[in-house]
Design an enzyme around this catalytic site. Structure first.
Site, PDB file in Angstrom:
ATOM      1  N   HIS A 152       5.883   0.897   0.446  1.00 55.29           N
ATOM      2  CA  HIS A 152       5.091   1.965   1.059  1.00 55.29           C
ATOM      3  C   HIS A 152       4.246   2.705   0.023  1.00 55.29           C
ATOM      4  CE1 HIS A 152       4.241   4.846   4.260  1.00 55.29           C
ATOM      5  NE2 HIS A 152       4.305   5.774   3.329  1.00 55.29           N
ATOM      6  N   HIS A 167       2.681   5.606  11.096  1.00 55.52           N
ATOM      7  CA  HIS A 167       4.003   6.234  11.156  1.00 55.52           C
ATOM      8  C   HIS A 167       4.841   5.456  12.162  1.00 55.52           C
ATOM      9  CE1 HIS A 167       5.914  10.293   9.942  1.00 55.52           C
ATOM     10  NE2 HIS A 167       5.708   9.535   8.893  1.00 55.52           N
TER      11      HIS A 167
END
Lengths: 91, 723
Positions: free
Chosen positions: B32, B78
């Site tokens: 990430h 998200h």
């Protein structure tokens, strides 16, 4: 059978509403509030032969709808429900 | 973290890392934060151009839009948090991208959401949709930024892994852009915003911690958003920036304080020292590890000018927010972290910022060839085209998404000139004649069948939507949602898709100025459809020269611009009617795409068109039906489509570079002259009017249906699942 469910945010979860209420109380001069968290009370009356049965049904309701178990804990009160303040009571 | 990566840390440090240091590395070297598997591909994207004020590598990208203004924008995913807790997951997704925009000094003016779910017939999916949509509306509405667009699409592959991609657009004076730098040795480092709790600390790493006073209290918790605090943080940050006391600023997003304290000095060739005991805390007994890695929301790290600390404190106090000095910028090369005076980590910032990069093997999956060889025309043509079109208009993917966007405040700030429901949203730039057009697109089914062409088509479609609103596309932000890169076929999808994005961006001269990669989107071995979501921002020099997609009046002539080539491969029709996902995509000619878009913009700029609509999912039949029914009053039309192909392919086949426009009869000659100059294929196909949509293919009337019926199907197709 009367059942009361108390739904609260789990410890450590940010309580946006509680923080706002605490801030507002501070503004009114209640600066002595150390912590304040807001939960919700749900009153349910279920058809059930026993308290255990009522509790089991409400427990299922909590898991499936009444509480968001990712964020919230809940407690179920059956025995003591009648000892708690009835609706409309003022102390 | 792999054993190999651990060895690399040993080498860099020349010793065993402490527990806290290991936490720093595992967070900052995560996919990430570090794009370990994707970086090798991402560098193929064009990142520069005459308008670029800020490319990738900062909180967001920025483009010059003239008159001294810059547009700042970025899209971010998200996905995983939204699957676990849809409401808060989506809400904090909105909060995170808003902060990325206002850390640049820009005031957010628009949010767009690109959402993907499983079948809305499934109650679990409906629960997710309800949660995600209300989370977005809660955060955006409370904060006071309009949610103006995006898309919602459905495929079974997203059932166990929905996608929540949020794009935010902001405006800033071009010479007042702030960056995430830690410059000036001795400058103080300030923590501002909400207090730190145990939000979102990684579960797997927590499992190896020792539990002393009750495991329950130490359990990591779901991040909860607080949009009202975010609004205060926005105003406080912009006011603090205006004082001139802010040197650099970064949002504490993923990996929280750890990320800011290493990335900011790494960008500036400095170091940093911080004392964690000074961090404002919401809970008692938090460890150094927890304080560094907490993902509590609504927090920022600011490097201020030494001697101006008081100014900063005063601004944040005014907005009732914490602003606490927790450290200072050093000459480097280390990030030094103390907790109550004890040194708990000392790591070169470069070591944290330079995560290993992988070039793993990739290969096209064997099953793809067969899938692409599938011939949709081997399936029977529908007996009743009226019914086929109605069914398509009522398919959740194509039906009106008003159920979702009416929950969003679309107009707060009063900049929204074109509301959700047209090809692109248009927002004015206050104080100027200019406006911005924005759109997001990305068809996972197309990319699944042909990652390179499908991804290129996503860029073209988003840009075409912006062009159909009258905007000149200026730049791109992309969110790459894929499965596990450790599987060669998934990595191949990623590599091919990035190549497709790069080809299209080069051809359309669109720099990619920021974005996000989200990998490991799979559940029990089933990966999502490879889904690059492309956000395009465009500029209208004159806000009054805009176009919308719906017909305005009867008696206007209708033209189809662009090529005739279409395909039912990977089409919405093939999926909705036959439940099939296969076939080849239509050809894509990027040079033609560029010319078609330029022609549409020229026609809009000359005031020649009364509506312009991109032919996308559902083909030209659906594009015409949408132009009929999506305006305030439905208007019918009659059109004759070219012969030569089977009617279902002509009507519902999908292909790039195609736009439907309507032109007032009196201006048809001017329009013809302009099209002749544009050197694109185009043709008159019909005229608006009446209460029916009537379509001929090769002289035969194949569709003759009341627009009211089409509108009913379109309005209820998605909403009936949700209401």
């Amino acid at each position: 059978m009367k059942v009361r469910v108390l739904v609260r945010l789990k410890p450590g979860i940010l309580d946006v509403q509680g923080a706002a209420v605490q801030r507002a109380l501070g503004g009114l001069g209640f600066g002595d509030v150390r912590e304040l968290r807001v939960g919700k009370l749900i009153e349910v009356e279920v058809d059930a032969p026993t308290a255990e049965r009522a509790r089991a049904r409400v427990d299922e309701m909590c898991r499936r709808l009444l509480a968001n178990t990712i964020l919230e804990d809940y407690t179920i009160e059956t025995d003591s429900a009648e000892h708690l303040a009835p609706p409309g009571a003022v102390r | 973290m792999t054993a190999e990566e651990y060895d690399r840390i040993l080498q860099r440090l020349g010793r065993e890392p402490s527990y806290t240091e290991l936490g720093l590395f595992s967070a900052l070297w995560s996919e990430h934060c570090a794009y370990k598997h994707s970086k090798v591909f991402l560098k193929r994207l064009p990142q520069t151009g005459p308008h670029v004020l800020q490319g990738p590598g900062e909180n967001a990208g920025a483009l010059d839009i003239g008159d001294g203004w810059a547009v700042v924008f970025k899209i971010e995913s998200h996905n995983h948090p939204s699957f676990i807790e849809p409401f808060q997951g989506a809400a904090t997704g909105v909060g995170g991208i808003l902060r990325d925009i206002f850390t640049m000094g820009a005031r957010p003016i628009a949010i767009l959401d690109s959402l993907r779910f499983g079948d809305p017939n499934d109650p679990k999916t409906r629960h997710l949709i309800h949660g995600v949509v209300s989370g977005i509306s809660w955060y955006g509405n409370c904060f006071g930024c309009p949610t103006v667009g995006g898309e919602i699409a459905f495929a079974p592959e997203y059932a166990g892994n929905p996608l929540v991609n949020v794009m935010c657009v902001g405006l800033v004076r071009a010479d007042r852009i702030f960056r995430a730098r830690a410059e000036g040795v001795g400058n103080p480092v300030f923590y501002v915003g909400n207090k730190t709790g145990r939000d979102g600390i990684h579960g797997a790493t927590m499992a190896s911690a020792t539990f002393d006073e009750g495991a329950e209290a130490k359990r990591p918790t779901v991040q909860v958003g607080d949009p009202f605090t975010e609004k205060l943080l926005l105003e406080a940050c912009l006011e603090a920036m205006a004082t001139g006391a802010v040197v650099g600023i970064q949002d504490m997003g993923a990996a929280g304080l750890a990320c800011c304290t290493s990335e900011m000095p790494a960008r500036s060739g400095t170091g940093m020292t911080v004392e964690l005991a000074s961090v404002p805390q919401r809970e008692e007994g938090m460890s150094a590890y927890e304080l560094l890695l907490s993902e509590s929301q609504e927090r920022m790290l600011i490097v201020a000018e030494r001697g101006r600390e008081e100014e900063l404190r005063r601004v944040f106090a005014k907005w009732e927010l914490d602003a606490v000095q927790i450290g200072e910028v050093t000459a480097g090369p280390d990030l030094t972290v103390r907790h109550r005076g004890d040194e708990v980590a000392r790591v070169p910032v470069d070591a944290l910022a330079e995560a290993p990069k992988y070039e793993k093997p990739y290969a096209a999956p064997a099953w793809l060839k067969e899938l692409r060889a599938f011939d949709p025309l081997a399936l029977p043509a529908p007996a009743d085209y009226d019914e086929a079109l109605r069914a398509l208009m009522g398919a959740p993917a194509l039906a009106s998404k008003e159920w979702a966007y009416r929950q969003y405040d679309q107009q707060v700030g009063v900049n929204t000139l074109v509301l959700p429901g047209s090809d692109a949203t248009v927002l004015r730039v206050k104080g100027t004649r200019r406006a911005i057009a924005v759109s997001t697109d990305g068809n996972g089914r197309h990319v699944f069948l042909d990652p390179r062409r499908g991804a290129a088509m996503a860029v073209c479609e988003a840009a075409r939507n912006v062009s159909c609103a009258g905007g000149r596309p200026l730049g791109v932000t992309d969110c790459l949602n894929f499965g596990s890169p450790e599987r060669p076929e998934i990595l191949w999808q990623l590599a091919e898709a990035v190549e497709g994005l790069a080809e299209a961006c080069r051809a359309l001269e669109l720099p990619v100025v920021g974005g996000n990669v989200s990998l490991y989107n799979e559940t029990s071995g089933l990966a999502i459809l490879p889904t690059p979501v492309v956000g395009v921002v465009g500029l209208l020099e004159d806000a009054s020269q805009l176009a919308t997609q719906w017909f305005k009046a009867a008696g206007h002539r209708i033209a189809l611009l662009g090529p005739d080539a279409v395909s039912l491969g990977g089409s919405e029709y093939l999926w909705t009617r036959h439940g099939k996902q296969g076939g080849a995509l239509a050809p894509l000619d990027l040079e033609l795409e560029r010319r078609v878009q330029a022609a549409v913009r020229a026609a809009i700029g000359e005031g020649l068109v009364t509506a312009a609509h991109d032919c996308a999912e559902g083909g030209i039949a659906v594009a015409l039906a949408e132009a009929c029914v999506t305006g305030k009053t439905a208007i019918g039309c009659e059109a004759a489509l070219p012969a030569g192909m089977r009617a279902d392919l002509t009507l519902f086949g999908e292909g790039p570079s195609r736009v439907v426009v309507s032109v007032e009869g009196g201006r048809a000659r001017e329009f013809e002259a302009l099209m002749a100059e544009s050197a694109i294929p185009w043709q008159w196909i019909g005229a608006t009017g009446g209460a029916r949509l009537r379509l001929r293919v090769g002289g035969e009337m194949v569709v003759d249906v009341s627009v009211d019926h089409l509108e009913h199907a379109w309005r209820n197709g998605f909403e009936r699942h949700m209401a």
